[in-house]
Design a protein around this motif. Structure first.
Motif, PDB file in Angstrom:
ATOM      1  N   ASP A 282      -6.480   1.770  -9.838  1.00  0.00           N
ATOM      2  CA  ASP A 282      -6.745   2.678  -8.733  1.00  0.00           C
ATOM      3  C   ASP A 282      -5.953   3.974  -8.809  1.00  0.00           C
ATOM      4  O   ASP A 282      -5.949   4.745  -7.848  1.00  0.00           O
TER       5      ASP A 282
ATOM      6  N   TRP B 263      -4.951  -3.829   2.276  1.00  0.00           N
ATOM      7  CA  TRP B 263      -5.571  -5.008   1.651  1.00  0.00           C
ATOM      8  C   TRP B 263      -4.524  -5.961   1.064  1.00  0.00           C
ATOM      9  O   TRP B 263      -4.836  -7.097   0.749  1.00  0.00           O
TER      10      TRP B 263
ATOM     11  N   LYS C 159      -3.545  -1.628  -3.789  1.00  0.00           N
ATOM     12  CA  LYS C 159      -4.216  -2.824  -3.265  1.00  0.00           C
ATOM     13  C   LYS C 159      -3.446  -4.104  -3.565  1.00  0.00           C
ATOM     14  O   LYS C 159      -3.852  -5.193  -3.166  1.00  0.00           O
ATOM     15  N   GLY C 160      -2.354  -3.960  -4.339  1.00  0.00           N
ATOM     16  CA  GLY C 160      -1.507  -5.125  -4.606  1.00  0.00           C
ATOM     17  C   GLY C 160      -2.066  -6.074  -5.637  1.00  0.00           C
ATOM     18  O   GLY C 160      -1.811  -7.277  -5.578  1.00  0.00           O
TER      19      GLY C 160
ATOM     20  N   THR D 281      -6.486   1.624   1.610  1.00  0.00           N
ATOM     21  CA  THR D 281      -6.633   0.309   0.988  1.00  0.00           C
ATOM     22  C   THR D 281      -5.303  -0.421   0.808  1.00  0.00           C
ATOM     23  O   THR D 281      -5.288  -1.572   0.386  1.00  0.00           O
TER      24      THR D 281
ATOM     25  N   TYR E 194      -2.256   3.249  -0.614  1.00  0.00           N
ATOM     26  CA  TYR E 194      -3.502   2.887  -1.291  1.00  0.00           C
ATOM     27  C   TYR E 194      -3.400   1.707  -2.245  1.00  0.00           C
ATOM     28  O   TYR E 194      -4.408   1.107  -2.583  1.00  0.00           O
TER      29      TYR E 194
ATOM     30  N   ASP F 120       1.944   4.643  -4.666  1.00  0.00           N
ATOM     31  CA  ASP F 120       1.456   5.075  -3.356  1.00  0.00           C
ATOM     32  C   ASP F 120       1.025   3.845  -2.569  1.00  0.00           C
ATOM     33  O   ASP F 120      -0.064   3.308  -2.750  1.00  0.00           O
TER      34      ASP F 120
END
Lengths: 175, 81, 368, 292
Positions: free
Chosen positions: B45, B21, B60-61, B18, B58, B55
């Protein structure tokens, strides 16, 4: 096969009476079924139950059209319902009757079950109990045995007066 | 197939990486960071480790970490194509 | 033990003897006596089950799903509007391959309000993945309920089973029946996909189409596998307890020119009609369909067929007649009779045979 | 209470960036631990776990139909208890699945004394299907089915639940993970029916940037629109940031004006929202004071 149609009013114990008669026949070693005809019956409304007794397993679920015996637990129902409808020519009629009502053309057995119960103060929720004296009367007619009648009453009712009621009806019914 | 019911087993990457994204990426300025751990607390997350390493496979910002950082040690940097 | 009681009582006693861990149920006429009896068994301690008095039928099946998901034996009972209200959970329970056993007192659907026998309630559940058996005596209600647990929980099957008994006609009739000591007739339940805390997983998670259809296909495999399991279970039942059952019951069919086919109590009463027709010189026979799902096509060998449906699929026809026609190629005389508890006697059934016109439909009491 | 490091939501779910439900679920599962089954009806969480055969949830999750979660949990809890297991059974359901379609099953399960925890994470709409109004959508909010703004108030779920007298009832908010964690942990220590209502500010649904999820939750609490409390054995306790908000609040306008969903709210409606806040605070204060 012996077929019985039982007419009563809601609350008089007709449905239970039908089960007790069939149960007694079962104790006699016969096959028996008891079926209440349910609709929107409420207390006081006419109710019909069916009893079949046979030496072979019973495969019929539909209503009894041509009874061998009609039981009328409440004489006044005869004004509302054609209790003799479809009765076999040799069919018999049992009536819980105060005045010894006779039905023309059919062997009639009038017994005053109501008075028997009232004299013993056998009253449940305002209604005299009719099914125990009825068992006694049906035993006298030879449809069920005396032993089975006694056992059914003993298993179903704790009050000893029920046995007395059955005995009185047994004695009162004239063959 | 002998399974009677769809039973998924746990594993990382169930929804793919992810990190792809993201439009903006969080960057930590270790000079300003006081290791309070709020960024890790609020990350929906769990993409920030106990050692406060993000990380990026993964992440998603979403930017909650930067928004909630009391020391303004996190900034959201535009991802380059 | 030889005893005397109603169809409802027989079901309740079979449930007591099968020892489920959880029973969740909601009362509805004419099923009520089943749940009352079970509540009594639990209260008096003759059944060590958790009785969950749910607030709706949707929840009774949901609670059974939750319990069965942990791997325990479960039971519920319903009727008519209750059954169609739980329709969503019917699909969920079969889809989750949970071996739940349920009794359904077949009853008409409103409006108008009618509590009489009709098969439209259970027939409308035919595509859910539930096995369906229709019984015709109080004894069979007891026996079929016991066997249902063994069939449902068999690892080749793992599908829920519904025992159908005609409302009032069978639920409320009092007959002789014999209870048994099941012993190990029903083996301990072992659901392979029960929730395992030590092996976490997402049960029934999002499943893409190219996988979903495989699980659907496996439901059909379970359905097909149920046929030998039913045969084996009925044979074992007969060995242990002496009463014989088959996928469908034939009566005087060997030399018959015409067979009557029906389910439930009509399937028993029609035997009397066969005897009457035989006396008249008509070589009649009867086939009582017991299992509707899985559907088992009887051997008809070119005989005339009269099918009595106590159900109807609007815009299509009698469901049993249609399925028999599709599967066997017969051209049945399709009689629609007994809806809403409409009185149908053995005389009426004999008359259906006399007036039969193969390939046509006849509504009893409408087309006369 | 120290929050354990172990994560039960593996990297990562397919939830939207900044998802409050994921944030809530992280702390619910941390508090519950491994001996737990989540029962999840149709909602965002039934989708975000991942696609078969892999899931981001590292504990058993039973996915069930929309209206059935509490009833499924009833059966599951009874089965576990019958087998002598203490496994936590937690329903984790959205507001639609709780306040609307699932309320009958919830009511039944609470009334029956089911030993479980029911959590409603409330993002005030049917977000999973693209933001349709639910019984939890507040007055004035635009959704796809209230394009002119909702004309009805949010249903008072907590009052409905309170009428069932659960052994433990609490509110929480995604913006306060520690408070949330403490309450889940406490709830699970008590046998019987427990209920938690957790506010979940939803960036795409409420129309705010994804980094503002926590901020939006804080604003709701500071404005008194969302009060953090717990009710144990009938005793109400205001918790965390709401203690201050009981005395002094920011105007509701500060909360409404930063969300796109309230772009059509009228001045009258804003005043009505403000009045509802004051009434609720006054009612809760009376309960705290033992007056009602």
């Amino acid at each position: 096969m012996f077929e019985i149609r039982l007419h009563s009013r809601g609350g008089q114990g007709g449905v239970t009476a039908a089960k007790l008669i069939a149960y007694a026949a079962f104790l006699d070693g016969k096959y028996a079924t008891a079926t209440p005809l349910y609709g929107a019956e409420r207390r006081g409304a006419p109710v019909v139950s069916f009893i079949r007794i046979d030496d072979e397993p019973i495969r019929i679920y539909s209503q009894i059209r041509n009874p061998d015996l009609v039981i009328v637990l409440d004489e006044s129902i005869m004004q509302l319902v054609d209790v003799l409808n479809g009765i076999k020519p040799e069919g018999k009629v049992f009536i819980n009757s105060q005045g010894g009502t006779e039905v023309e053309g059919h062997q009639t057995y009038p017994v005053d079950l109501t008075s028997i119960s009232l004299s013993l103060d056998l009253v449940l929720a305002g209604n005299p109990i009719l099914n125990t004296p009825l068992i006694g009367a049906i035993a006298k007619m030879g449809i069920i045995s005396q032993d089975s009648a006694k056992q059914v009453i003993a298993e179903t009712f704790r009050d000893e007066r029920n046995v007395e009621a059955a005995l009185r009806a047994y004695e009162e019914l004239k063959i | 197939m002998s399974a009677k019911l769809a039973i998924s087993r746990p594993g990382e990457g169930a929804a793919g990486k992810t990190g792809t994204w993201r439009t903006f990426r969080p960057e930590i300025d270790l000079e300003k960071c006081n290791k309070c751990g709020l960024c890790r607390l609020y990350c929906p997350d769990a993409a920030i480790s106990v050692d406060l390493v993000i990380d990026l496979d993964y992440c998603k910002g979403c930017g909650i970490c930067a928004e909630e950082c009391p020391k303004k040690a996190l900034t959201m940097i535009r991802e380059e194509d | 033990m030889l005893t005397f009681g109603t169809g409802n009582k027989a079901v309740a006693m079979a449930v007591r003897d099968a020892k489920p861990v959880v029973v969740a149920a909601y009362p509805i006429t004419p099923q009520t006596e089943i749940v009352e009896e079970i509540a009594n068994f639990v209260t008096e301690g003759s059944l060590a089950a958790r009785y969950i008095p749910v607030e709706s039928e949707h929840s009774s099946m949901a609670a059974c799903i939750g319990a069965a998901a942990t791997g325990v034996r479960t039971f519920t009972a319903t009727s008519s509007h209750g059954l169609v209200y739980m329709c969503e959970m019917m699909h969920m329970s079969a889809g989750a391959r949970l071996p739940i056993v349920m009794a359904n007192a077949n009853r008409a659907l409103g409006p108008g309000w009618n509590i009489g026998a009709e098969h439209s309630d259970s027939i409308s559940m035919r595509d859910t993945g539930w096995l369906q058996v229709y019984v015709s005596t109080v004894q069979e209600a007891y026996d079929a309920t016991l066997m249902a647990f063994r069939i449902a929980e068999h690892t080749d099957v793992l599908l829920p089973v519904m025992i159908n008994l005609d409302g009032f006609l069978l639920t409320h009739i009092t007959q002789t029946f014999e209870t048994v000591e099941p012993g190990d007739f029903i083996p301990p339940i072992a659901t392979p996909h029960a929730i395992d805390i030590n092996n976490p997983g997402g049960y029934g998670t999002l499943t893409p189409g190219n996988t979903h259809f495989k699980f659907r296909h496996d439901i059909e495999r379970g359905m097909q596998a149920s046929i030998p399991v039913i045969v084996e279970t009925e044979a074992e039942f007969s060995r242990r307890f002496g009463r014989e059952y088959h996928l469908y019951e034939e009566y005087r069919c060997e030399d018959a020119d015409v067979v009557i086919i029906a389910m439930g109590t009509l399937g028993k009463e029609m035997e009397v009609a066969v005897d009457i027709l035989r006396e008249e010189g008509t070589r009649a026979g009867a086939i009582r369909m017991r299992w509707f799902r899985p559907f088992i096509t009887p051997e008809l060998n070119g005989k005339d067929v009269v099918v009595i449906d106590r159900d109807y699929s609007f815009g299509y026809g009698g469901v049993l007649a249609g399925e028999l026609q599709a599967k066997s190629g017969c051209q049945p005389f399709s009689v629609i009779a007994g809806l809403g508890g409409q009185e149908v006697t053995y005389d009426d059934i004999a008359e259906f045979v006399r007036i039969r016109r193969p390939g046509t439909e006849h509504w009893f009491g409408v087309d006369d | 209470m120290a929050i354990p490091d172990e994560e039960f939501l593996l990297k990562t779910t397919s939830a939207c960036a900044g998802c409050p439900s994921s944030l809530i679920l992280r702390y619910v599962t941390k508090a519950a631990g491994a001996d737990t089954v989540l029962v999840i009806p149709a909602c965002c969480t039934s989708v975000i776990q991942g696609v078969y055969p892999t899931t981001a949830m590292n504990l058993p999750v039973y996915n069930v139909a929309f209206a059935s979660a509490a009833a499924v949990a009833s059966g599951m809890s009874e089965a576990f208890r019958a087998e002598g297991k203490k496994t936590n059974v937690i329903c984790y359901a959205g507001d639609g699945g709780t306040i609307d379609i699932g309320i009958q099953a919830l009511s039944g399960a609470l009334e029956r004394g089911t030993d479980f925890l029911y959590i409603c994470y409330d993002n005030e709409a049917y977000s999973n299907t693209g933001m349709q109004r639910s019984g939890a959508t507040p007055l004035g909010a635009v959704t796809t089915t209230t394009p002119g703004g909702k004309k009805d108030h949010k249903k008072d779920l907590d009052a409905i639940v309170a009428a069932h007298n659960p052994v433990y009832q609490a509110t929480a908010c995604a913006a306060y993970p520690q408070d949330l964690y403490n309450k889940v942990e406490k709830a699970l220590s008590i046998p019987g029916p427990k209920f938690m209502h957790i506010l979940a500010p939803c960036p795409p649904g409420w129309r705010f940037p994804s980094e503002k999820t926590v901020e939006m939750g804080k604003l709701a609490v500071k404005a008194g629109l969302w009060v953090l409390y717990e009710r144990e054995n009938g005793k109400l306790t205001i918790t965390g940031a709401s203690k201050a908000a009981m005395k002094k609040r920011i105007p509701v306008e500060d909360y409404l004006s930063v969300q796109g969903r309230f772009r059509k709210i009228t001045a009258e409606e804003t005043a009505e929202v403000q009045k509802t806040v004051e009434d609720t605070i006054a009612r809760l204060q009376r309960e705290v004071d033992g007056i009602c």
